[in-house]
Design a protein around this motif. Structure first.
Motif, PDB file in Angstrom:
ATOM      1  N   THR A   1       0.824  -1.212   0.000  1.00 22.18           N
ATOM      2  CA  THR A   1       0.000   0.000   0.000  1.00 22.18           C
ATOM      3  C   THR A   1       0.857   1.260   0.000  1.00 22.18           C
ATOM      4  O   THR A   1       0.339   2.357   0.125  1.00 22.18           O
ATOM      5  CB  THR A   1      -0.957   0.009   1.213  1.00 22.18           C
ATOM      6  N   GLY A   2       2.157   1.085  -0.114  1.00 19.49           N
ATOM      7  CA  GLY A   2       3.104   2.196  -0.160  1.00 19.49           C
ATOM      8  C   GLY A   2       4.475   1.619  -0.431  1.00 19.49           C
ATOM      9  O   GLY A   2       4.652   0.402  -0.483  1.00 19.49           O
ATOM     10  N   THR A   3       5.467   2.468  -0.584  1.00 21.52           N
ATOM     11  CA  THR A   3       6.799   1.967  -0.905  1.00 21.52           C
ATOM     12  C   THR A   3       7.363   1.070   0.192  1.00 21.52           C
ATOM     13  O   THR A   3       8.113   0.148  -0.085  1.00 21.52           O
ATOM     14  CB  THR A   3       7.788   3.122  -1.161  1.00 21.52           C
ATOM     15  N   ASP A   4       6.990   1.335   1.435  1.00 20.51           N
ATOM     16  CA  ASP A   4       7.513   0.532   2.544  1.00 20.51           C
ATOM     17  C   ASP A   4       6.392   0.078   3.480  1.00 20.51           C
ATOM     18  O   ASP A   4       6.591  -0.103   4.665  1.00 20.51           O
ATOM     19  CB  ASP A   4       8.565   1.323   3.321  1.00 20.51           C
ATOM     20  N   ARG A   5       5.204  -0.119   2.928  1.00 18.24           N
ATOM     21  CA  ARG A   5       4.047  -0.466   3.756  1.00 18.24           C
ATOM     22  C   ARG A   5       3.238  -1.569   3.081  1.00 18.24           C
ATOM     23  O   ARG A   5       2.990  -1.519   1.886  1.00 18.24           O
ATOM     24  CB  ARG A   5       3.190   0.787   3.938  1.00 18.24           C
ATOM     25  N   HIS A   6       2.836  -2.547   3.883  1.00 10.61           N
ATOM     26  CA  HIS A   6       2.020  -3.663   3.394  1.00 10.61           C
ATOM     27  C   HIS A   6       0.783  -3.811   4.266  1.00 10.61           C
ATOM     28  O   HIS A   6       0.840  -3.603   5.476  1.00 10.61           O
ATOM     29  CB  HIS A   6       2.808  -4.976   3.438  1.00 10.61           C
ATOM     30  N   LEU A   7      -0.305  -4.213   3.631  1.00  7.64           N
ATOM     31  CA  LEU A   7      -1.536  -4.549   4.329  1.00  7.64           C
ATOM     32  C   LEU A   7      -1.752  -6.047   4.153  1.00  7.64           C
ATOM     33  O   LEU A   7      -1.796  -6.539   3.028  1.00  7.64           O
ATOM     34  CB  LEU A   7      -2.724  -3.776   3.741  1.00  7.64           C
ATOM     35  N   ILE A   8      -1.868  -6.754   5.284  1.00  6.82           N
ATOM     36  CA  ILE A   8      -2.176  -8.186   5.257  1.00  6.82           C
ATOM     37  C   ILE A   8      -3.587  -8.347   5.811  1.00  6.82           C
ATOM     38  O   ILE A   8      -3.851  -7.983   6.955  1.00  6.82           O
ATOM     39  CB  ILE A   8      -1.192  -9.013   6.109  1.00  6.82           C
ATOM     40  N   THR A   9      -4.477  -8.872   4.981  1.00  8.78           N
ATOM     41  CA  THR A   9      -5.839  -9.146   5.419  1.00  8.78           C
ATOM     42  C   THR A   9      -5.913 -10.633   5.749  1.00  8.78           C
ATOM     43  O   THR A   9      -5.586 -11.478   4.913  1.00  8.78           O
ATOM     44  CB  THR A   9      -6.850  -8.778   4.316  1.00  8.78           C
ATOM     45  N   VAL A  10      -6.324 -10.922   6.982  1.00  7.73           N
ATOM     46  CA  VAL A  10      -6.355 -12.295   7.482  1.00  7.73           C
ATOM     47  C   VAL A  10      -7.808 -12.715   7.655  1.00  7.73           C
ATOM     48  O   VAL A  10      -8.598 -11.997   8.257  1.00  7.73           O
ATOM     49  CB  VAL A  10      -5.622 -12.397   8.845  1.00  7.73           C
TER      50      VAL A  10
ATOM     51  N   LEU B   1      -3.016 -23.392  16.001  1.00  8.09           N
ATOM     52  CA  LEU B   1      -1.838 -24.255  15.887  1.00  8.09           C
ATOM     53  C   LEU B   1      -1.581 -24.696  14.448  1.00  8.09           C
ATOM     54  O   LEU B   1      -0.442 -24.784  14.012  1.00  8.09           O
ATOM     55  CB  LEU B   1      -2.020 -25.486  16.794  1.00  8.09           C
ATOM     56  N   HIS B   2      -2.638 -24.942  13.696  1.00  7.52           N
ATOM     57  CA  HIS B   2      -2.502 -25.468  12.338  1.00  7.52           C
ATOM     58  C   HIS B   2      -2.235 -24.399  11.293  1.00  7.52           C
ATOM     59  O   HIS B   2      -1.778 -24.713  10.198  1.00  7.52           O
ATOM     60  CB  HIS B   2      -3.763 -26.246  11.950  1.00  7.52           C
ATOM     61  N   THR B   3      -2.529 -23.139  11.611  1.00 11.15           N
ATOM     62  CA  THR B   3      -2.429 -22.085  10.594  1.00 11.15           C
ATOM     63  C   THR B   3      -1.490 -20.942  10.957  1.00 11.15           C
ATOM     64  O   THR B   3      -1.129 -20.157  10.085  1.00 11.15           O
ATOM     65  CB  THR B   3      -3.827 -21.490  10.318  1.00 11.15           C
ATOM     66  N   ALA B   4      -1.108 -20.827  12.206  1.00  7.51           N
ATOM     67  CA  ALA B   4      -0.308 -19.678  12.662  1.00  7.51           C
ATOM     68  C   ALA B   4       1.028 -19.577  11.922  1.00  7.51           C
ATOM     69  O   ALA B   4       1.512 -18.475  11.664  1.00  7.51           O
ATOM     70  CB  ALA B   4      -0.076 -19.742  14.170  1.00  7.51           C
ATOM     71  N   ARG B   5       1.607 -20.713  11.554  1.00  9.32           N
ATOM     72  CA  ARG B   5       2.903 -20.703  10.866  1.00  9.32           C
ATOM     73  C   ARG B   5       2.827 -19.972   9.529  1.00  9.32           C
ATOM     74  O   ARG B   5       3.751 -19.264   9.136  1.00  9.32           O
ATOM     75  CB  ARG B   5       3.390 -22.140  10.664  1.00  9.32           C
ATOM     76  N   GLN B   6       1.710 -20.137   8.837  1.00  7.84           N
ATOM     77  CA  GLN B   6       1.509 -19.472   7.549  1.00  7.84           C
ATOM     78  C   GLN B   6       1.578 -17.945   7.722  1.00  7.84           C
ATOM     79  O   GLN B   6       2.266 -17.255   6.970  1.00  7.84           O
ATOM     80  CB  GLN B   6       0.153 -19.888   6.979  1.00  7.84           C
ATOM     81  N   LEU B   7       0.882 -17.421   8.735  1.00  8.94           N
ATOM     82  CA  LEU B   7       0.920 -15.982   8.992  1.00  8.94           C
ATOM     83  C   LEU B   7       2.295 -15.575   9.507  1.00  8.94           C
ATOM     84  O   LEU B   7       2.834 -14.546   9.098  1.00  8.94           O
ATOM     85  CB  LEU B   7      -0.164 -15.576   9.988  1.00  8.94           C
ATOM     86  N   ALA B   8       2.880 -16.372  10.383  1.00  9.67           N
ATOM     87  CA  ALA B   8       4.195 -16.043  10.948  1.00  9.67           C
ATOM     88  C   ALA B   8       5.239 -15.897   9.853  1.00  9.67           C
ATOM     89  O   ALA B   8       6.033 -14.938   9.862  1.00  9.67           O
ATOM     90  CB  ALA B   8       4.620 -17.113  11.955  1.00  9.67           C
ATOM     91  N   ASP B   9       5.268 -16.814   8.908  1.00  9.58           N
ATOM     92  CA  ASP B   9       6.251 -16.748   7.816  1.00  9.58           C
ATOM     93  C   ASP B   9       6.083 -15.465   7.007  1.00  9.58           C
ATOM     94  O   ASP B   9       7.062 -14.799   6.666  1.00  9.58           O
ATOM     95  CB  ASP B   9       6.123 -17.965   6.898  1.00  9.58           C
ATOM     96  N   THR B  10       4.849 -15.117   6.699  1.00 13.39           N
ATOM     97  CA  THR B  10       4.577 -13.903   5.930  1.00 13.39           C
ATOM     98  C   THR B  10       4.982 -12.660   6.708  1.00 13.39           C
ATOM     99  O   THR B  10       5.666 -11.775   6.188  1.00 13.39           O
ATOM    100  CB  THR B  10       3.080 -13.836   5.553  1.00 13.39           C
ATOM    101  N   LEU B  11       4.574 -12.590   7.972  1.00  8.92           N
ATOM    102  CA  LEU B  11       4.906 -11.437   8.806  1.00  8.92           C
ATOM    103  C   LEU B  11       6.410 -11.268   8.979  1.00  8.92           C
ATOM    104  O   LEU B  11       6.941 -10.163   8.834  1.00  8.92           O
ATOM    105  CB  LEU B  11       4.259 -11.579  10.187  1.00  8.92           C
TER     106      LEU B  11
END
Length: 131
Positions: free
Chosen positions: A26-35, A41-51
């Motif tokens: 959303t900008g040169t140094d800004r990201h929006l992650i919509t979750v 336990l089964h999905t947190a790793r997916q968000l953690a890797d992205t973050l």
């Protein structure tokens, strides 16, 4: 005669919880992650890797829209705390947007809402200077 299709319902009930992430610059140094979905336990790793990959980039800001999160457990909470720590270490910024009721409840219950700042909408998050 119409017969109900229990196999279809049963198959759906046994699917693992789903987490959907939409990452947008959303900008040169800004990201929006919509979750959307279950953050556990089964999905947190997916968000953690992205973050973690976004927060490790110099001066990036990450806005995390949690309005579509239907469930948050301790694994999901740990993911958010780890992201906060990474942001502090790297000088990045992390903000939560419109946490759903289950997320607000868990953040409040654990006191994490005192550390991770929430805003009502992506436009309400301040634009921090890079670095």
């Amino acid at each position: 005669m119409n017969h109900p299709h229990p196999r279809k319902d049963t198959a759906h009930a046994h699917q693992p919880p789903a987490l959907h992430l939409d990452v947008r610059r959303t900008g040169t140094d800004r990201h929006l992650i919509t979750v959307q979905g279950t953050l556990d336990l089964h999905t947190a790793r997916q968000l953690a890797d992205t973050l973690q990959s976004l927060l490790r980039a110099d001066g990036h800001s990450v806005v995390l829209d949690l309005s579509g999160v239907t469930f948050l457990d301790s694994s999901g909470l740990t993911c958010l705390i780890a992201a906060y720590r990474t942001a502090r270490t790297t000088g990045a910024r992390l903000a939560l947007v419109a946490p759903s009721q289950p997320v607000r409840h868990m953040l409040s219950l654990t006191g994490v809402d005192q550390v991770l700042h929430s805003y009502p909408a992506p436009d309400a998050v301040p634009h921090w200077p890079a670095g």
